[in-house]
Design a protein around this motif. Structure first.
Motif, short mmCIF file in Angstrom:
data_model
loop_
_atom_site.label_atom_id
_atom_site.label_comp_id
_atom_site.label_asym_id
_atom_site.label_seq_id
_atom_site.Cartn_x
_atom_site.Cartn_y
_atom_site.Cartn_z
N LEU A 6 0.84 -1.19 0.00
CA LEU A 6 0.00 0.00 0.00
C LEU A 6 0.88 1.24 0.00
N SER A 7 0.84 1.99 -1.10
CA SER A 7 1.64 3.21 -1.22
C SER A 7 0.80 4.42 -0.83
N GLY A 8 1.25 5.13 0.19
CA GLY A 8 0.53 6.31 0.67
C GLY A 8 1.05 7.61 0.11
N SER A 9 1.91 7.55 -0.88
CA SER A 9 2.46 8.78 -1.45
C SER A 9 1.58 9.30 -2.57
N PRO A 10 1.21 10.58 -2.52
CA PRO A 10 0.42 11.16 -3.62
C PRO A 10 1.28 11.53 -4.82
N ALA A 44 -9.83 11.49 -6.41
CA ALA A 44 -9.75 12.29 -5.18
C ALA A 44 -11.11 12.48 -4.52
N GLU A 45 -12.15 12.72 -5.33
CA GLU A 45 -13.48 12.95 -4.76
C GLU A 45 -14.01 11.73 -4.02
N GLU A 46 -13.67 10.54 -4.53
CA GLU A 46 -14.14 9.32 -3.87
C GLU A 46 -13.50 9.17 -2.49
N LEU A 47 -12.25 9.59 -2.38
CA LEU A 47 -11.58 9.52 -1.08
C LEU A 47 -12.08 10.60 -0.14
N LEU A 48 -12.10 11.84 -0.63
CA LEU A 48 -12.44 12.98 0.23
C LEU A 48 -13.90 12.96 0.67
N GLN A 61 -11.20 -2.55 -0.22
CA GLN A 61 -11.63 -3.27 0.98
C GLN A 61 -11.52 -4.78 0.81
N ALA A 62 -11.91 -5.28 -0.36
CA ALA A 62 -11.86 -6.72 -0.61
C ALA A 62 -10.43 -7.21 -0.69
N THR A 63 -9.58 -6.47 -1.39
CA THR A 63 -8.18 -6.90 -1.56
C THR A 63 -7.46 -6.93 -0.23
N VAL A 64 -7.60 -5.88 0.57
CA VAL A 64 -6.94 -5.85 1.88
C VAL A 64 -7.55 -6.91 2.80
N GLY A 65 -8.87 -7.07 2.72
CA GLY A 65 -9.55 -8.03 3.58
C GLY A 65 -9.10 -9.46 3.35
N LEU A 66 -8.77 -9.81 2.12
CA LEU A 66 -8.38 -11.18 1.79
C LEU A 66 -6.87 -11.43 1.93
N TYR A 77 5.28 13.86 6.36
CA TYR A 77 5.08 15.29 6.12
C TYR A 77 4.72 15.93 7.45
N LYS A 78 5.47 16.93 7.85
CA LYS A 78 5.16 17.68 9.07
C LYS A 78 4.93 16.74 10.26
N ALA A 79 5.88 15.83 10.47
CA ALA A 79 5.92 14.93 11.64
C ALA A 79 4.82 13.88 11.66
N SER A 80 4.16 13.64 10.52
CA SER A 80 3.15 12.58 10.48
C SER A 80 3.15 11.94 9.09
N PHE A 81 2.47 10.80 8.97
CA PHE A 81 2.40 10.15 7.67
C PHE A 81 1.46 10.92 6.76
N SER A 82 1.42 10.57 5.49
CA SER A 82 0.67 11.37 4.52
C SER A 82 -0.83 11.39 4.81
N GLY A 83 -1.42 12.56 4.64
CA GLY A 83 -2.86 12.72 4.85
C GLY A 83 -3.66 11.88 3.86
N ALA A 84 -3.13 11.72 2.63
CA ALA A 84 -3.82 10.91 1.63
C ALA A 84 -3.92 9.46 2.10
N LEU A 85 -2.86 8.97 2.74
CA LEU A 85 -2.91 7.61 3.28
C LEU A 85 -3.94 7.49 4.39
N LYS A 86 -4.02 8.51 5.25
CA LYS A 86 -5.01 8.48 6.34
C LYS A 86 -6.42 8.40 5.78
N VAL A 87 -6.69 9.18 4.73
CA VAL A 87 -8.02 9.16 4.11
C VAL A 87 -8.31 7.76 3.55
N LEU A 88 -7.30 7.14 2.94
CA LEU A 88 -7.49 5.80 2.39
C LEU A 88 -7.73 4.77 3.50
#
Length: 197
Positions: A6-10, A44-48, A61-66, A77-88
């Motif tokens: 899982l790549s959390g880099s935008p 982006a809209e689907e995530l946000l 969800q299915a891929t990670v679940g299995l 970024y700024k002492a935390s992992f990427s915000g895009a990854l958090k949204v995912l």
């Protein structure tokens, strides 16, 4: 056996993805199936807007679940992992990581961001009920050189040693949880893993 990368880099240029490609080669050479999911491939809209009904989110969800295991790569970024990854990650079901092994791979400009793994990323993985989160690897950006022309990506020797050790730990944990790997693995290739158990 199946591991999701899982790549959390935008960003299109991502040191974390270079580490994931290295991990892909390592795991596939040991008979482990691998899938790559990149946050930047989602609309982006689907995530946000948290569109749980979108086909891409349902596939996530299915891929990670299995999967049996998960490797999460993210820049700091700024002492935390990427915000895009958090949204995912927020789009995954609450117990999706139950019975899975998780390996974090984090990249950052300096070792000052090292604690972002323990204080930012691991609590989110725990909230998804990950029962075994491995120590993981923090890689300083300067230790990863982007590929140029025909040349592959290059990694600092010490970083490569730590990544190899973490991937060996991941394989050992997968074996411990799921039983023996593919019969194509010879005893001499499994011996270092057995010694680490």
């Amino acid at each position: 056996m199946h591991v999701v990368l899982l790549s959390g880099s935008p960003s299109q240029r991502s040191r974390g993805e270079l580490l994931l490609e290295y991990a892909r080669t390592y795991l596939e050479s040991r008979g482990i199936a691998v899938s790559l999911i990149r946050v930047r491939d989602f609309v982006a809209e689907e995530l946000l807007h948290a569109r749980f009904d979108s086909a891409a989110v349902r596939d996530l969800q299915a891929t990670v679940g299995l999967a049996d295991g998960l490797i999460v790569a993210t820049p700091v970024y700024k002492a935390s992992f990427s915000g895009a990854l958090k949204v995912l990650l927020d789009l995954l079901p609450e117990r999706v990581l139950t019975d899975k092994v998780v390996l974090p791979l984090v990249t950052g400009g300096s070792p000052a961001h090292l604690l972002a793994v323990d204080y930012a990323l691991k609590p989110v993985l725990s909230a998804l009920k990950a029962q075994e989160v491995l120590t993981g690897v923090f890689a300083v950006d300067a230790h990863i050189v982007y590929p140029e022309g025909d040349q592959p990506a290059r990694f600092n020797d010490e970083l490569l040693l730590r990544v190899d050790e973490s991937l060996e730990d991941l394989v050992a944990a997968l074996i411990r949880r799921s039983g023996p790997l593919d019969a194509r693995l010879s005893d001499d290739r499994l011996e270092p893993i057995r010694r680490s158990l």
